[in-house]
Design a protein around this motif. Structure first.
Motif, PDB file in Angstrom:
ATOM      1  N   VAL A   1       0.862  -1.179   0.000  1.00  0.00           N
ATOM      2  CA  VAL A   1       0.000   0.000   0.000  1.00  0.00           C
ATOM      3  C   VAL A   1       0.898   1.228   0.000  1.00  0.00           C
ATOM      4  N   SER A   2       0.344   2.358  -0.375  1.00  0.00           N
ATOM      5  CA  SER A   2       1.176   3.542  -0.620  1.00  0.00           C
ATOM      6  C   SER A   2       1.927   4.059   0.604  1.00  0.00           C
ATOM      7  N   PRO A   3       1.379   3.973   1.839  1.00  0.00           N
ATOM      8  CA  PRO A   3       2.182   4.452   2.970  1.00  0.00           C
ATOM      9  C   PRO A   3       3.480   3.675   3.169  1.00  0.00           C
ATOM     10  N   TYR A   4       3.567   2.487   2.574  1.00  0.00           N
ATOM     11  CA  TYR A   4       4.799   1.701   2.646  1.00  0.00           C
ATOM     12  C   TYR A   4       5.645   1.873   1.380  1.00  0.00           C
TER      13      TYR A   4
ATOM     14  N   PHE B   1      -0.982  -0.690  11.099  1.00  0.00           N
ATOM     15  CA  PHE B   1      -1.341   0.655  11.533  1.00  0.00           C
ATOM     16  C   PHE B   1      -2.068   0.535  12.877  1.00  0.00           C
ATOM     17  N   VAL B   2      -1.712   1.358  13.829  1.00  0.00           N
ATOM     18  CA  VAL B   2      -2.425   1.404  15.104  1.00  0.00           C
ATOM     19  C   VAL B   2      -2.841   2.846  15.346  1.00  0.00           C
ATOM     20  N   ARG B   3      -4.149   3.075  15.392  1.00  0.00           N
ATOM     21  CA  ARG B   3      -4.683   4.415  15.639  1.00  0.00           C
ATOM     22  C   ARG B   3      -5.396   4.440  16.976  1.00  0.00           C
TER      23      ARG B   3
ATOM     24  N   LEU C   1      -5.317   6.972   6.994  1.00  0.00           N
ATOM     25  CA  LEU C   1      -5.109   6.225   8.232  1.00  0.00           C
ATOM     26  C   LEU C   1      -3.687   6.422   8.746  1.00  0.00           C
ATOM     27  N   ALA C   2      -2.705   6.365   7.845  1.00  0.00           N
ATOM     28  CA  ALA C   2      -1.310   6.544   8.254  1.00  0.00           C
ATOM     29  C   ALA C   2      -1.096   7.907   8.894  1.00  0.00           C
ATOM     30  N   SER C   3      -1.783   8.926   8.399  1.00  0.00           N
ATOM     31  CA  SER C   3      -1.625  10.275   8.940  1.00  0.00           C
ATOM     32  C   SER C   3      -2.198  10.399  10.343  1.00  0.00           C
TER      33      SER C   3
ATOM     34  N   ARG D   1      -4.139   8.130  22.975  1.00  0.00           N
ATOM     35  CA  ARG D   1      -2.828   7.705  23.484  1.00  0.00           C
ATOM     36  C   ARG D   1      -1.672   8.161  22.596  1.00  0.00           C
ATOM     37  N   CYS D   2      -1.886   8.230  21.294  1.00  0.00           N
ATOM     38  CA  CYS D   2      -0.750   8.496  20.403  1.00  0.00           C
ATOM     39  C   CYS D   2      -1.139   9.477  19.305  1.00  0.00           C
ATOM     40  N   GLY D   3      -0.147  10.196  18.827  1.00  0.00           N
ATOM     41  CA  GLY D   3      -0.357  11.111  17.734  1.00  0.00           C
ATOM     42  C   GLY D   3      -0.393  10.390  16.404  1.00  0.00           C
ATOM     43  N   GLY D   4      -0.684  11.120  15.353  1.00  0.00           N
ATOM     44  CA  GLY D   4      -0.757  10.527  14.024  1.00  0.00           C
ATOM     45  C   GLY D   4       0.473  10.846  13.205  1.00  0.00           C
ATOM     46  N   GLY D   5       0.618  10.098  12.129  1.00  0.00           N
ATOM     47  CA  GLY D   5       1.725  10.322  11.222  1.00  0.00           C
ATOM     48  C   GLY D   5       3.063   9.845  11.752  1.00  0.00           C
ATOM     49  N   LEU D   6       3.052   8.983  12.751  1.00  0.00           N
ATOM     50  CA  LEU D   6       4.294   8.475  13.344  1.00  0.00           C
ATOM     51  C   LEU D   6       4.704   7.168  12.675  1.00  0.00           C
ATOM     52  N   ARG D   7       5.991   6.983  12.523  1.00  0.00           N
ATOM     53  CA  ARG D   7       6.533   5.759  11.941  1.00  0.00           C
ATOM     54  C   ARG D   7       7.567   5.182  12.911  1.00  0.00           C
TER      55      ARG D   7
END
Length: 334
Positions: A19-22, A248-250, A35-37, A254-260
Motif C-alpha cells: 500500500v502507498s504508505p509503505y 497501523f495502530v490508531r 489512516l497513516a496520517s 494515546r498516540c499522535g498521528g503520522g508516526l513511523r
C-alpha cells in the motif's frame, strides 16, 4: 465517556506491505494514507507464518502456530483448529466486560463459534459490505460498555477479479524486485492493484463510520494483514516479502498521528499490546510482548529478533526462520 477504549481489529488477506504508505506509489490507497496520517505505522512488522490461518491464529492468541494448534488452513478438509484450551482475544475481552463481535472472514479456527464472540456474522467476505453489518450492531449497542469488533475481509486474496473487480494501472504498475518483469506479471499486478483499491474504498467507509458516530477518539483501530502478497517468493515463503506485513495502530487518546516506528514487531505481539492498553493481565502462556510504549515514545525493550514458521499449507512443508535487523536464517526440514 467510557473508561476503556473500544477495539477494532481489521485483518485483510494477502496484502503484505503493498500500500502507498509503505512506498508502493502505483496503488490507489488514499484511505490508507489517511489512516497513516492518524496512526502509528510500523515499518518492520512481521507475521509468524506466511499463510492465512496460522498467522491469524497468532494475532488472536498471541501465540505461535506450533503452540496454539493452527499449523495449517482451517477450512474444508484441512480443518486445522486452535487447541480447545486456547484463550483468543474475544474470550479474554469478553471475560473483562467487553461486547464482542466477529464480522466477515474468519480463518483462525475450524468453527468460529468456539472463539468466544457474543455475535458471529461470517456471511459476507468483501469489506464493501461491512457498513450493512456493523451499523445495526452500533445502533443497538450500550454506549456505556466497550466493544471489540474483529473484522476480516476477502481483499486482497486471489482471484483478483472476484466481485467483478476492475484491474487498476491508473498510477502505473510497480514490479517488486523479486519478480521477473513481463506481460504476465504486469497483468497479475494490475489485477491485484484493482483489488487493493477496492480494499481501500472499504477502509474509507469504516473510517467514515467511526467519525460520524464520534467513536474515533476512544477506539483503538488496528489494521493489518496476515502475510505477503500472493506471488512467488512472497506468500508461502519465509523470505521477507512473505512475512512483512502492514500494521497501523490508531488511538488518538494515546498516540499522535503520522508516526513511523522502525522497531521490529511481530503479529504475535498484537494481543498482549491490546491487553496492556486496556489494563487486562496478559496470560502467562502468551508468547508475544506488548509494544504499547512505542505508541507514545515511552521506554521499550526492543525485540532483537522475530520468528516465523510454516508447517502445512496444501502439503506438509516444514520450515522455520529467525530474523534480526541485519540477518535471517531459514531452516528447511523437508
Amino acid at each position: 465517556m467510557m473508561d476503556r477504549p473500544n477495539i477494532i481489529l481489521l485483518t485483510t488477506h494477502d496484502t503484505g506491505q503493498h500500500v502507498s504508505p509503505y512506498g508502493i506509489k502505483t496503488v490507489h490507497t488514499p484511505n490508507c494514507e489517511r489512516l497513516a496520517s492518524e496512526s502509528v505505522l510500523f515499518e518492520n512488522s512481521f507475521c509468524t507464518a506466511p499463510q492465512c490461518s496460522p498467522s491469524r491464529a497468532s494475532i488472536v492468541t498471541g501465540r505461535y502456530p506450533h503452540s496454539n494448534g493452527t499449523m495449517g488452513l482451517t477450512h474444508a478438509d484441512f480443518a486445522w483448529s486452535l487447541h480447545a484450551d486456547e484463550q483468543p482475544v474475544a474470550r479474554l475481552l469478553g471475560d473483562s466486560g467487553y461486547a464482542t463481535w466477529l464480522l466477515g472472514v474468519q480463518h483462525e479456527t475450524h468453527d468460529p463459534h468456539t472463539l468466544g464472540f457474543d455475535h458471529v456474522d461470517v456471511g459476507f467476505t468483501t469489506l464493501l459490505d461491512l457498513p450493512a453489518h456493523i451499523e445495526p450492531l452500533l445502533n443497538q449497542h450500550d454506549a456505556g460498555r466497550p466493544f471489540l469488533c474483529q473484522i476480516g475481509c476477502f481483499e486482497t486474496h486471489r482471484p483478483f477479479d472476484r466481485h467483478d473487480t476492475e484491474p487498476d494501472d491508473s498510477l502505473g504498475i510497480y514490479i517488486p524486485p523479486y519478480l521477473k518483469d513481463g506481460p504476465e506479471t504486469r497483468d497479475e499486478l494490475r489485477k491485484m492493484q484493482g483489488l487493493i483499491r477496492r480494499f481501500d474504498t472499504g477502509l474509507g467507509q469504516l473510517l467514515d463510520i467511526l467519525d460520524e458516530r464520534d467513536l474515533r477518539d476512544n477506539t483503538i483501530l488496528v489494521v493489518t494483514t496476515d502475510h505477503g502478497i500472493a506471488f512467488p517468493r512472497a506468500k508461502g515463503t519465509l523470505f521477507d516479502p512473505g512475512i512483512a506485513t502492514m500494521l497501523f495502530v490508531r488511538w488518538p487518546q494515546r498516540c499522535g498521528g503520522g508516526l513511523r516506528r522502525e522497531e521490529m514487531v511481530s503479529n504475535v505481539d498484537i494481543l498482549p499490546t491490546l491487553l496492556d492498553a486496556i489494563g487486562v493481565p496478559c496470560p502467562d502462556r502468551v508468547q508475544g510482548q506488548s509494544f504499547l510504549p512505542l505508541l507514545d515514545g515511552k521506554p521499550y525493550a526492543e525485540r532483537s529478533e522475530v520468528f516465523a514458521e510454516k508447517t502445512f499449507h496444501d502439503c506438509y512443508d516444514p520450515m522455520r526462520c529467525i530474523r534480526t535487523k541485519n540477518h535471517k536464517y531459514i531452516c528447511y526440514f523437508e
